[in-house]
Design a protein around this motif. Sequence first.
Motif, PDB file in Angstrom:
ATOM      1  N   LEU A 204     -10.668   8.126   0.873  1.00  0.00           N
ATOM      2  CA  LEU A 204     -11.336   9.395   0.571  1.00  0.00           C
ATOM      3  C   LEU A 204     -10.750  10.535   1.403  1.00  0.00           C
ATOM      4  O   LEU A 204     -10.608  11.661   0.917  1.00  0.00           O
ATOM      5  CB  LEU A 204     -12.838   9.267   0.828  1.00  0.00           C
ATOM      6  N   GLU A 205     -10.434  10.245   2.658  1.00  0.00           N
ATOM      7  CA  GLU A 205      -9.824  11.266   3.525  1.00  0.00           C
ATOM      8  C   GLU A 205      -8.483  11.714   2.961  1.00  0.00           C
ATOM      9  O   GLU A 205      -8.138  12.904   2.985  1.00  0.00           O
ATOM     10  CB  GLU A 205      -9.643  10.707   4.934  1.00  0.00           C
ATOM     11  N   ALA A 206      -7.708  10.762   2.447  1.00  0.00           N
ATOM     12  CA  ALA A 206      -6.399  11.079   1.868  1.00  0.00           C
ATOM     13  C   ALA A 206      -6.553  11.977   0.645  1.00  0.00           C
ATOM     14  O   ALA A 206      -5.796  12.937   0.451  1.00  0.00           O
ATOM     15  CB  ALA A 206      -5.669   9.791   1.487  1.00  0.00           C
ATOM     16  N   ALA A 207      -7.555  11.675  -0.198  1.00  0.00           N
ATOM     17  CA  ALA A 207      -7.790  12.512  -1.384  1.00  0.00           C
ATOM     18  C   ALA A 207      -8.295  13.896  -0.980  1.00  0.00           C
ATOM     19  O   ALA A 207      -7.883  14.918  -1.541  1.00  0.00           O
ATOM     20  CB  ALA A 207      -8.797  11.827  -2.299  1.00  0.00           C
ATOM     21  N   LYS A 208      -9.173  13.927   0.000  1.00  0.00           N
ATOM     22  CA  LYS A 208      -9.752  15.198   0.452  1.00  0.00           C
ATOM     23  C   LYS A 208      -8.695  16.117   1.033  1.00  0.00           C
ATOM     24  O   LYS A 208      -8.681  17.327   0.778  1.00  0.00           O
ATOM     25  CB  LYS A 208     -10.837  14.899   1.505  1.00  0.00           C
ATOM     26  N   GLU A 209      -7.797  15.556   1.834  1.00  0.00           N
ATOM     27  CA  GLU A 209      -6.763  16.360   2.503  1.00  0.00           C
ATOM     28  C   GLU A 209      -5.459  16.421   1.704  1.00  0.00           C
ATOM     29  O   GLU A 209      -4.470  16.974   2.184  1.00  0.00           O
ATOM     30  CB  GLU A 209      -6.479  15.780   3.898  1.00  0.00           C
ATOM     31  N   GLU A 210      -5.462  15.823   0.501  1.00  0.00           N
ATOM     32  CA  GLU A 210      -4.283  15.813  -0.372  1.00  0.00           C
ATOM     33  C   GLU A 210      -3.054  15.261   0.363  1.00  0.00           C
ATOM     34  O   GLU A 210      -1.975  15.863   0.382  1.00  0.00           O
ATOM     35  CB  GLU A 210      -4.001  17.220  -0.921  1.00  0.00           C
ATOM     36  N   ILE A 211      -3.264  14.091   0.968  1.00  0.00           N
ATOM     37  CA  ILE A 211      -2.183  13.420   1.691  1.00  0.00           C
ATOM     38  C   ILE A 211      -1.135  12.923   0.696  1.00  0.00           C
ATOM     39  O   ILE A 211      -1.463  12.289  -0.310  1.00  0.00           O
ATOM     40  CB  ILE A 211      -2.721  12.230   2.506  1.00  0.00           C
ATOM     41  N   LYS A 212       0.113  13.195   0.985  1.00  0.00           N
ATOM     42  CA  LYS A 212       1.169  12.774   0.071  1.00  0.00           C
ATOM     43  C   LYS A 212       1.488  11.294   0.238  1.00  0.00           C
ATOM     44  O   LYS A 212       1.194  10.681   1.275  1.00  0.00           O
ATOM     45  CB  LYS A 212       2.425  13.611   0.295  1.00  0.00           C
ATOM     46  N   LYS A 213       2.086  10.729  -0.801  1.00  0.00           N
ATOM     47  CA  LYS A 213       2.440   9.313  -0.785  1.00  0.00           C
ATOM     48  C   LYS A 213       3.684   9.071   0.073  1.00  0.00           C
ATOM     49  O   LYS A 213       4.423  10.001   0.384  1.00  0.00           O
ATOM     50  CB  LYS A 213       2.694   8.809  -2.205  1.00  0.00           C
ATOM     51  N   ILE A 214       3.877   7.809   0.429  1.00  0.00           N
ATOM     52  CA  ILE A 214       5.060   7.417   1.197  1.00  0.00           C
ATOM     53  C   ILE A 214       6.315   7.634   0.346  1.00  0.00           C
ATOM     54  O   ILE A 214       6.314   7.399  -0.866  1.00  0.00           O
ATOM     55  CB  ILE A 214       4.975   5.935   1.604  1.00  0.00           C
ATOM     56  N   ASP A 215       7.376   8.084   0.987  1.00  0.00           N
ATOM     57  CA  ASP A 215       8.669   8.224   0.305  1.00  0.00           C
ATOM     58  C   ASP A 215       9.083   6.853  -0.247  1.00  0.00           C
ATOM     59  O   ASP A 215       9.228   5.888   0.517  1.00  0.00           O
ATOM     60  CB  ASP A 215       9.713   8.737   1.298  1.00  0.00           C
ATOM     61  N   PRO A 216       9.260   6.735  -1.570  1.00  0.00           N
ATOM     62  CA  PRO A 216       9.615   5.429  -2.165  1.00  0.00           C
ATOM     63  C   PRO A 216      10.858   4.788  -1.550  1.00  0.00           C
ATOM     64  O   PRO A 216      10.986   3.562  -1.536  1.00  0.00           O
ATOM     65  CB  PRO A 216       9.848   5.770  -3.644  1.00  0.00           C
ATOM     66  N   ALA A 217      11.748   5.632  -1.024  1.00  0.00           N
ATOM     67  CA  ALA A 217      12.977   5.096  -0.418  1.00  0.00           C
ATOM     68  C   ALA A 217      12.670   4.268   0.830  1.00  0.00           C
ATOM     69  O   ALA A 217      13.482   3.433   1.247  1.00  0.00           O
ATOM     70  CB  ALA A 217      13.924   6.232  -0.069  1.00  0.00           C
ATOM     71  N   LEU A 218      11.493   4.497   1.456  1.00  0.00           N
ATOM     72  CA  LEU A 218      11.135   3.786   2.682  1.00  0.00           C
ATOM     73  C   LEU A 218      10.414   2.471   2.399  1.00  0.00           C
ATOM     74  O   LEU A 218      10.165   1.695   3.314  1.00  0.00           O
ATOM     75  CB  LEU A 218      10.234   4.669   3.558  1.00  0.00           C
ATOM     76  N   ILE A 219      10.071   2.244   1.130  1.00  0.00           N
ATOM     77  CA  ILE A 219       9.290   1.053   0.779  1.00  0.00           C
ATOM     78  C   ILE A 219      10.233  -0.069   0.356  1.00  0.00           C
ATOM     79  O   ILE A 219      10.966   0.060  -0.622  1.00  0.00           O
ATOM     80  CB  ILE A 219       8.303   1.368  -0.365  1.00  0.00           C
ATOM     81  N   PRO A 220      10.225  -1.178   1.092  1.00  0.00           N
ATOM     82  CA  PRO A 220      11.122  -2.287   0.716  1.00  0.00           C
ATOM     83  C   PRO A 220      10.642  -2.953  -0.568  1.00  0.00           C
ATOM     84  O   PRO A 220       9.440  -2.946  -0.868  1.00  0.00           O
ATOM     85  CB  PRO A 220      11.012  -3.247   1.911  1.00  0.00           C
TER      86      PRO A 220
ATOM     87  N   MET B 104       0.790  -1.227   0.000  1.00  0.00           N
ATOM     88  CA  MET B 104       0.000   0.000   0.000  1.00  0.00           C
ATOM     89  C   MET B 104       0.825   1.282   0.000  1.00  0.00           C
ATOM     90  O   MET B 104       0.265   2.370  -0.111  1.00  0.00           O
ATOM     91  CB  MET B 104      -0.912   0.009   1.245  1.00  0.00           C
ATOM     92  N   GLY B 105       2.138   1.157   0.128  1.00  0.00           N
ATOM     93  CA  GLY B 105       2.970   2.346   0.285  1.00  0.00           C
ATOM     94  C   GLY B 105       2.929   3.309  -0.879  1.00  0.00           C
ATOM     95  O   GLY B 105       3.121   4.509  -0.715  1.00  0.00           O
ATOM     96  N   ARG B 106       2.674   2.799  -2.087  1.00  0.00           N
ATOM     97  CA  ARG B 106       2.701   3.654  -3.275  1.00  0.00           C
ATOM     98  C   ARG B 106       1.331   4.222  -3.626  1.00  0.00           C
ATOM     99  O   ARG B 106       1.198   4.949  -4.613  1.00  0.00           O
ATOM    100  CB  ARG B 106       3.262   2.880  -4.471  1.00  0.00           C
ATOM    101  N   SER B 107       0.301   3.879  -2.877  1.00  0.00           N
ATOM    102  CA  SER B 107      -1.042   4.359  -3.198  1.00  0.00           C
ATOM    103  C   SER B 107      -1.360   5.636  -2.435  1.00  0.00           C
ATOM    104  O   SER B 107      -0.675   6.002  -1.473  1.00  0.00           O
ATOM    105  CB  SER B 107      -2.078   3.285  -2.854  1.00  0.00           C
ATOM    106  N   LYS B 108      -2.412   6.298  -2.842  1.00  0.00           N
ATOM    107  CA  LYS B 108      -2.861   7.532  -2.205  1.00  0.00           C
ATOM    108  C   LYS B 108      -3.259   7.234  -0.758  1.00  0.00           C
ATOM    109  O   LYS B 108      -4.025   6.315  -0.486  1.00  0.00           O
ATOM    110  CB  LYS B 108      -4.070   8.059  -2.996  1.00  0.00           C
TER     111      LYS B 108
END
Length: 637
Positions: free
Chosen positions: A317-333, A210-214
């Motif tokens: 929906l909350e993430a889209a509404k508040e424009e939450i940024k994605k996880i830093d790709p460097a942190l995703i194994p 899920m790290g790369r999704s909104k």
Amino acid sequence: MSDHVSVHEPKALKATRTLLGSLIAIAAIAYASDLFSRIGLAIYTEQYLAVVLGTSLALVFLKPQANPARRGMDACVAVVAFIAGLYLAVQYPMLVERQLDMPPAALALSGLFFVLVLEGLRRVIGITLVIVVLAFLTFALVGHNFSGPLQTRQIDLDRLMVYVGIDTNGMLGLTLSVAATIVIGFVLFGQLLLRSGGADFFNDMALTLMGRSKGGSGKIATIASALFGSISGVVVSNIVATGVVTIRMMKQGGFKPQTAAAIETVASTGGQIMPPVMGAVAFLMAEFLQISYSEVVLAALVPAILYYASLYIQVDLEAAKEEIKKIDPALIPPKKQVFSQGWIFAIPFAGVIGALFFFNLRPETAALWGALGALIVGLVRGYNGKRMGLADIRDALAETGHSIVDIIMIGAAAGFIIGILNVTGLGFGLTYALVQLGQGNLFLLLVIAAAVCIVLGMGMPTVGVYLLLAVLVAPSLVQVGVEPIAAHLFIFYMGMMSMITPPIAIGAFFAASIAKADPIKTSFTAMRLGWTAYIIPFLFVTSPALLLIGDPMSIAVSVVSALVGVWAVSVGFVGYLGHKRKPAARLAFMIAGALFLVPLPGETELLIGARLAGLVILGLLIGFSCSAKGRLAVRTE
């Protein structure tokens, strides 16, 4: 709950507590593996329970106190409790045979354990359940003076004490037995899985999926907490174990502190209702209902899916509404690395499932298979190169004993209540009175039962909540015709909601402390995110198709309708779908969702009409939204 304390713990005390905690775990392993019979030693289950209870009481009284002056007295009480447990175990065959003669030893032991358990209960849970037990005791002694359904049989205090202390329908009965056998086994399984690297694997798996999704950080918390929570069996422990990582990640991603804490709380709470383990409650429910474990898992499947579907939708929906940024790709194994390292953790779960379904072993023995699998995985391979050592095994055994103490106290106290209900006839009267209070109206009875469950469940571990409510509330629901499995799932869901419902909301408050958020705001946000758990139980009581009971077509229609309803209501709560929605549109989404959710058993035409009306409202809402987007695009051009 976690047994960590902030006060200084002397080395000798710590060593003693480690030894006692390990003794509980080792005794449970010996019992689950039938070691006693294998070496030619025939014992009553009650003798094993007496040892576990006495050792657990000793652990309670040896817990470090902020006031050092109390340590000497507590140590003396701990020694008395431990010796009393051993004495009861040795003398039990003689005492139970002479129970009706009320030998002095039986009376003395019963009275001693009654006092010790209530004080132990007060120390680990608080005063509420102690008051409940004392209220039942008082009513048992004076209830014969009442008239009506709550009138009880007259019984003397000494006979009542011996009954609740020695008889298998009392302290040493079903509730203590399931706590000291099944629950201990799964707590040990969870502890070994944690130390073998399983928790890290669950976290990394959620991160890579899920790290790369909104809003990925919120979805990671949802999946990781659900996986770990299903095994841990204690909401607060799950919040502390996973929340220290997930809450920080969500805050860094842009979620508000109270929203991050609420997502973690709801996800961790839901882990307890998620098959196949359900925090060990699935096995207890099967024992209470005398049905197979697989029937419980199947019945609990759709409600759990609806719960997590709602949470996932709202986080997205909350993430889209508040424009939450994605996880830093460097942190995703890398996904390949995670699954190549972690696939082996399927072995412990395969051990549990195989033992249950293919070999038809007892739940506590199946848990032992899972624990053995986790031990082998941890010793041979581990996760990411980190293997389990001897110190990890020692800590897992000790923490198993420490973690189970709360539930042992609750199990013994629930045994007191069961004994009182049985010997006085109050159990039947209480069920009848609750049914009368509902005045023949099922919905009113469910509302009353829900309120009782939430109040009684406040501040207690998952298994303790279920044990208490299965004794006090479920029988009244079954009495009015509710499917037994639906009644037990209803009280379980409502009891769990005490974790997020003010004024106690202990789960939300713990998460808020980690997030440095306002506890009340966190609990109300958690109530909104976990709204399905307040509604779905009412639906599956009146529509058993949601428990996969009925013909396939009815089940399919009910499940699809519920999913659409959950989606629509979730959109209304968040107020976002493509763009922020005005209050009128949010209300319309909620109404449409309610029309898909409302159960109307036996009223096919009304049911079809409600679903069609909901479909029309959703169609209009989505149509207007698409039309507005089109007009906006034309203006932009």
